[in-house]
Design a protein around this motif. Structure first.
Motif, short mmCIF file in Angstrom:
data_model
loop_
_atom_site.label_atom_id
_atom_site.label_comp_id
_atom_site.label_asym_id
_atom_site.label_seq_id
_atom_site.Cartn_x
_atom_site.Cartn_y
_atom_site.Cartn_z
N MET A 1 0.90 -1.01 0.11
CA MET A 1 0.07 -0.10 -0.07
C MET A 1 0.86 1.28 0.03
O MET A 1 1.79 1.42 0.71
CB MET A 1 -0.91 0.00 1.30
N ILE A 2 0.55 2.26 -0.85
CA ILE A 2 1.24 3.52 -0.98
C ILE A 2 0.74 4.57 0.25
O ILE A 2 -0.21 4.41 0.44
CB ILE A 2 1.17 4.07 -2.28
N LYS A 3 1.99 4.91 1.00
CA LYS A 3 1.60 5.99 2.05
C LYS A 3 0.98 7.23 1.54
O LYS A 3 1.43 7.58 0.39
CB LYS A 3 2.67 5.93 2.80
N PRO A 4 0.27 7.93 2.34
CA PRO A 4 -0.16 9.16 1.72
C PRO A 4 0.95 10.08 1.48
O PRO A 4 0.83 11.13 0.91
CB PRO A 4 -1.12 9.62 2.79
N SER A 5 1.91 9.87 2.48
CA SER A 5 3.13 11.07 2.44
C SER A 5 3.67 10.68 1.08
O SER A 5 4.27 11.71 0.51
CB SER A 5 4.20 10.82 3.35
N LEU B 1 2.35 10.03 -1.70
CA LEU B 1 1.36 10.30 -2.91
C LEU B 1 1.61 12.19 -2.73
O LEU B 1 1.41 12.81 -3.82
CB LEU B 1 -0.09 9.89 -2.54
N LEU B 2 1.57 12.58 -1.58
CA LEU B 2 1.78 14.00 -1.61
C LEU B 2 3.23 14.31 -2.04
O LEU B 2 3.21 15.48 -2.77
CB LEU B 2 1.54 14.33 0.09
N PHE B 3 4.36 13.79 -1.55
CA PHE B 3 5.61 14.16 -2.04
C PHE B 3 5.52 13.83 -3.54
O PHE B 3 6.21 14.81 -4.45
CB PHE B 3 6.50 13.42 -1.35
N ALA B 4 4.84 12.84 -4.29
CA ALA B 4 4.84 12.98 -5.68
C ALA B 4 3.98 13.87 -6.17
O ALA B 4 4.43 14.56 -7.33
CB ALA B 4 4.35 11.64 -6.08
N LEU B 5 3.17 14.47 -5.83
CA LEU B 5 2.40 15.56 -6.21
C LEU B 5 3.21 16.86 -6.07
O LEU B 5 3.14 17.63 -7.06
CB LEU B 5 1.12 15.78 -5.25
N ALA C 1 9.44 9.14 -5.48
CA ALA C 1 9.16 9.66 -4.06
C ALA C 1 9.27 8.77 -3.04
O ALA C 1 9.55 8.84 -1.90
CB ALA C 1 7.57 10.41 -4.11
N ALA C 2 8.77 7.46 -3.39
CA ALA C 2 8.62 6.46 -2.48
C ALA C 2 9.92 6.13 -2.02
O ALA C 2 10.53 5.59 -0.86
CB ALA C 2 8.06 5.16 -2.86
#
Length: 81
Positions: free
Chosen positions: A1-5, A7-11, A42-43
């Protein structure tokens, strides 16, 4: 599962592409591709940051007994110890 952090950093990494989408300079497909490329990058970056910072966390182990210093009397010059 991808962490919200992640996704936010990728954004955040792909923010210039989203800005160019608002200005109608590139297509939505290109922006989504750039976002999908930014997710694994980002991950990896955040995993490296977590790895480095993990060494600075306090451990739950009990510390060893305190060391009491002992006095050291140096021998007089010319005498064997």
């Amino acid at each position: 599962m991808i962490k919200p952090s992640v996704l936010l950093f990728a954004l955040l990494i792909s923010a210039p592409a989203w800005y160019r989408l608002i200005l109608d300079e590139i297509d939505l497909v290109q922006v989504l591709i750039r976002f999908l490329i930014a997710v694994p990058i980002a991950a990896v970056l955040l995993a490296g940051l977590r790895f480095v910072l993990a060494g600075y966390r306090k451990s739950d182990e009990e510390p060893g007994s305190p060391i009491t210093p002992e006095r050291y009397d140096s021998p007089e010059p010319g005498k064997a110890p």
